[in-house]
Design an enzyme around this catalytic site. Structure first.
Site, short mmCIF file in Angstrom:
data_model
loop_
_atom_site.label_atom_id
_atom_site.label_comp_id
_atom_site.label_asym_id
_atom_site.label_seq_id
_atom_site.Cartn_x
_atom_site.Cartn_y
_atom_site.Cartn_z
N HIS A 197 0.84 -1.20 0.00
CA HIS A 197 0.00 0.00 0.00
C HIS A 197 0.87 1.25 0.00
O HIS A 197 1.91 1.30 0.69
CB HIS A 197 -0.87 0.05 1.25
CG HIS A 197 -2.05 -0.87 1.21
ND1 HIS A 197 -3.22 -0.59 1.87
CD2 HIS A 197 -2.25 -2.07 0.58
CE1 HIS A 197 -4.10 -1.57 1.66
NE2 HIS A 197 -3.52 -2.48 0.89
N THR A 213 -6.74 0.75 -17.31
CA THR A 213 -5.52 1.51 -17.10
C THR A 213 -4.99 1.24 -15.71
O THR A 213 -5.76 1.10 -14.77
CB THR A 213 -5.81 3.03 -17.19
OG1 THR A 213 -6.92 3.30 -16.37
CG2 THR A 213 -6.08 3.46 -18.60
N TYR A 263 -8.93 -8.39 10.10
CA TYR A 263 -8.31 -8.55 8.77
C TYR A 263 -6.82 -8.20 8.91
O TYR A 263 -6.45 -7.03 8.91
CB TYR A 263 -9.04 -7.62 7.79
CG TYR A 263 -8.72 -7.80 6.33
CD1 TYR A 263 -7.66 -8.59 5.88
CD2 TYR A 263 -9.49 -7.17 5.36
CE1 TYR A 263 -7.39 -8.75 4.53
CE2 TYR A 263 -9.24 -7.31 4.01
CZ TYR A 263 -8.18 -8.09 3.60
OH TYR A 263 -7.92 -8.22 2.26
N LYS A 313 -8.96 -13.10 9.38
CA LYS A 313 -8.54 -13.30 7.99
C LYS A 313 -7.10 -12.82 7.85
O LYS A 313 -6.77 -11.73 8.33
CB LYS A 313 -9.45 -12.51 7.05
CG LYS A 313 -8.86 -12.30 5.65
CD LYS A 313 -9.86 -11.72 4.69
CE LYS A 313 -9.19 -11.29 3.38
NZ LYS A 313 -10.15 -10.86 2.36
N LYS A 333 -4.30 -11.71 5.09
CA LYS A 333 -3.97 -11.42 3.69
C LYS A 333 -2.66 -12.12 3.37
O LYS A 333 -1.62 -11.84 3.98
CB LYS A 333 -3.83 -9.90 3.50
CG LYS A 333 -3.28 -9.43 2.18
CD LYS A 333 -4.12 -9.85 0.99
CE LYS A 333 -5.53 -9.36 1.08
NZ LYS A 333 -6.40 -9.75 -0.02
N HIS A 372 -16.48 -8.32 1.01
CA HIS A 372 -15.10 -7.87 0.73
C HIS A 372 -14.93 -6.41 1.14
O HIS A 372 -15.90 -5.67 1.26
CB HIS A 372 -14.89 -8.02 -0.79
CG HIS A 372 -13.75 -7.26 -1.37
ND1 HIS A 372 -13.89 -6.00 -1.93
CD2 HIS A 372 -12.45 -7.58 -1.50
CE1 HIS A 372 -12.72 -5.60 -2.39
NE2 HIS A 372 -11.82 -6.54 -2.13
N SER A 373 -13.68 -6.01 1.36
CA SER A 373 -13.47 -4.58 1.63
C SER A 373 -12.17 -4.08 1.01
O SER A 373 -11.31 -4.87 0.60
CB SER A 373 -13.44 -4.30 3.13
OG SER A 373 -12.17 -4.62 3.65
N HIS A 384 -11.26 -3.05 6.34
CA HIS A 384 -9.92 -2.47 6.55
C HIS A 384 -9.97 -1.39 7.65
O HIS A 384 -8.96 -0.75 7.92
CB HIS A 384 -9.43 -1.79 5.27
CG HIS A 384 -8.97 -2.71 4.18
ND1 HIS A 384 -9.75 -3.68 3.63
CD2 HIS A 384 -7.78 -2.78 3.51
CE1 HIS A 384 -9.08 -4.30 2.66
NE2 HIS A 384 -7.87 -3.78 2.58
O1 GKR Z 1 -5.98 -3.87 0.68
O2 GKR Z 1 -4.25 -4.91 -0.09
C1 GKR Z 1 -5.44 -4.83 0.11
C2 GKR Z 1 -6.34 -5.98 -0.30
O3 GKR Z 1 -5.56 -6.94 -0.95
C3 GKR Z 1 -7.45 -5.51 -1.19
O4 GKR Z 1 -6.94 -4.75 -2.25
C4 GKR Z 1 -8.28 -6.65 -1.74
O5 GKR Z 1 -9.15 -6.17 -2.71
O6 GKR Z 1 -9.13 -6.97 0.51
C5 GKR Z 1 -9.20 -7.32 -0.76
C6 GKR Z 1 -9.39 -8.80 -0.99
O7 GKR Z 1 -10.04 -9.43 -0.19
O8 GKR Z 1 -8.93 -9.32 -2.00
MG MG Z 2 -9.99 -11.25 -1.33
#
Ligand code: GKR
Ligand code: MG
Length: 423
Positions: free
Chosen positions: A26, A93, A147, A192, A194, A321-322, A350
C-alpha cells in the site's frame, strides 16, 4: 417530490499503513471520494466510493446530470449512469481498483456511489433508516473479522513521519501479536490473513500459529490468486479442517474450478466473480462456494440484496469484501449486511487500519467485533466538514491519483514486477 439541487464529489486521502499483498505494498495515502447529494429542502445524502482518477472523472460526468432528479427514482438514476459512462469498451488503465475488481464494473460502480447517497436521502426525508428501506433488519449487529496483513513498521520512502501503531508484521509470531492487538481493541471473533506475500509454507505457519493462539476462531487466508493450481493443491492437506474458507488461492474461474475439484473446504472469491455477468460460467465450472459481495462495485445496496438471492438459489455462501475505507462505507456495508439473512460470515473490513475519519463523532465503535446498525434516519452518519477539509487537503498534497501497489513496491525492490501467480 424531493428534487436534487446539487451534487458534490470531494476526493480525499488518508494515511494508510505499509500493508503487503500479492501486488506489492500500500502507498502512504489511500484515496476515496465523498459524495454529497443535496435536495431542494437542503437535506443532504452521503456516500463514499473509490478515489482513483478514473472513478472521479466518471462521478464528475454523471453529477451535473442528476440535478432536477427525484431522489426516489433510482431507475432513472441508473439510466443516466448507463447513458453517461456505460458506452464503449471499458478502459483498462493502471492497477485494478482492488485485485479482481476489473473495469468491467463501471456502471455498477458509479451507480452504487450515487445509489447509497440517494438511499441516505430517502431515509432522512422519510425518517427511516437505510436498512428499513431495504426491507428491515434481520440482525441488530453485523460481525466483522480481524483482517490481518503482513506489513513493514513504516513507509520507508514517505516524507510524512507518521508511524502506525501496529508495528512490523513479518513472522508467524508477529501475525499472532497483531491478531491479539486487533482483537483486544475491536473484539473480533474471526480472523482473515492477507496472504500471497511470502512463501506459502511460511504463511501457513502463521495460520497454524493463529489456530494455536485462537482455538475456535474461524480462520481464512486470501493469497489474491498468487498461488498456482499446483501450489494450492500441494498445500490443501495443511489447510483442510483449519480454515473456514480459502479465499482466491489461484487466479481465475478455471484455476479455482481445478482446486475446487479436489478441495473439501469452501472456496471464496472477490476476484473471479465480480459481477452478475460472471455467474453463468462460475456456476457451470463450479469454481467457488462463497461470493464476497461489495456494494461499491456490485451496483449498490439493493444489488447486494439481489446477490444474496442468487447465492441462495445456487446454494452459495455470501460474505463481504473490503478495501481501505472510512465510516460512511462501513455504515453502508453494515446496513446492507443487516438485511441479508444468508450473509452468514463475518464481513471483511480495513477499518482498523485507518486512524482518520470524515464523519461526526470520529471512528465508529465496534461491540465484540460487530457494528450496531443504527435506527437513525438514513445511514445515521453526518459529515464532519472540518475533517473533510483536512482530508481533501491531504488529497491535494499527496500527489497520488490512482492506487498503484506495484509501483510502490518497486521503490523497495526495483526488480519487482507484481507478476502473479508468483508461487
Ligand atoms: O488492501 O491490499 C489490500 C487488499 O488486498 C485488497 O486490495 C483486496 O481487494 O481486501 C481485498 C481482498 O479481499 O482481495
Ligand atoms: Mg480477497
Amino acid at each position: 417530490m424531493s428534487i436534487v439541487t446539487s451534487v458534490v464529489v470531494t476526493p480525499i486521502a488518508f494515511r494508510d499503513p505499509p500493508l503487503l499483498n500479492a501486488s506489492g505494498i500500500h502507498e502512504p495515502w489511500a484515496l476515496r471520494s465523498i459524495i454529497e447529494v443535496v435536495t431542494d429542502d437542503g437535506t443532504y445524502g452521503l456516500s463514499e466510493s473509490y478515489g482513483d482518477e478514473q472513478t472521479l472523472s466518471q462521478l464528475e460526468k454523471v453529477a451535473p446530470k442528476l440535478v432536477g432528479l427525484d431522489v426516489f427514482h433510482l431507475n432513472t438514476l441508473h439510466r443516466i449512469v448507463q447513458e453517461t459512462v456505460g458506452g464503449g469498451q471499458p478502459a483498462k488503465t493502471g492497477m485494478e481498483l482492488a485485485p479482481g475488481t476489473v473495469q468491467a464494473t463501471t456502471v455498477p460502480r458509479i451507480f452504487a456511489a450515487f445509489e447509497v447517497a440517494f438511499l441516505d436521502l430517502m431515509g432522512k426525508l422519510t425518517g427511516r433508516s437505510v436498512c428499513e428501506l431495504l426491507g428491515g433488519k434481520v440482525r441488530e449487529t453485523v460481525p466483522f473479522s480481524a483482517y490481518l496483513f503482513y506489513k513493514y513498521a513504516k513507509h520507508k520512502f514517505a516524507d510524512d513521519p507518521w508511524v502506525d501503531k501496529w508495528g512490523e508484521v513479518l513472522t508467524p509470531d508477529d501475525v499472532v501479536r497483531s491478531a491479539k492487538q486487533m482483537i483486544d481493541e475491536y473484539g473480533f471473533q474471526s480472523i482473515k490473513l492477507k496472504g500471497g506475500v511470502f512463501e506459502p509454507e511460511e504463511e501457513l505457519e502463521a495460520i497454524k500459529a493463529l489456530r494455536k493462539a485462537f482455538p475456535g476462531y474461524p480462520l481464512r487466508i486470501d493469497p489474491n490468486g498468487n498461488w498456482s493450481v499446483e501450489t494450492t493443491k500441494r498445500l490443501l492437506p495443511q489447510m483442510d479442517g483449519v480454515l473456514q474458507y480459502l479465499e482466491d488461492p489461484s487466479p481465475g474461474k478455471d484455476a479455482m474450478a481445478e482446486v475446487h475439484d479436489v478441495s473439501s473446504m469452501p472456496l471464496a472469491t472477490n476476484m473471479c466473480v465480480i459481477g452478475f455477468f460472471d455467474f453463468p460460467e462460475a456456476i457451470r465450472k463450479q469454481s467457488v462456494d462463497v461470493i464476497l459481495s461489495d456494494h461499491h462495485y456490485w451496483g449498490g445496496l439493493q444489488a447486494t440484496r439481489e446477490l444474496g438471492q442468487i447465492c441462495r438459489t445456487w446454494d452459495l455462501g455470501l460474505s463481504m469484501h473490503s478495501n481501505s475505507h472510512m465510516g460512511i462505507s462501513l455504515m453502508a456495508m453494515a446496513h446492507a449486511a443487516a438485511t441479508i439473512d444468508n450473509l452468514s460470515y463475518a464481513c471483511d473490513t480495513h477499518y482498523p487500519w485507518q486512524e482518520e475519519e470524515v464523519i461526526v463523532g470520529g471512528k465508529i465503535a465496534f461491540e465484540d467485533g460487530s457494528v450496531r446498525v443504527t435506527d437513525a434516519p438514513g445511514l445515521g452518519v453526518e459529515l464532519d466538514r472540518e475533517a473533510l477539509k483536512e482530508l481533501a487537503e491531504n488529497y491535494r498534497k499527496c500527489g497520488i491519483r490512482s492506487r498503484n501497489d506495484v509501483e510502490e513496491m518497486k521503490k523497495y525492490d526495483p526488480t519487482w514486477t507484481g507478476k502473479s501467480p508468483r508461487f
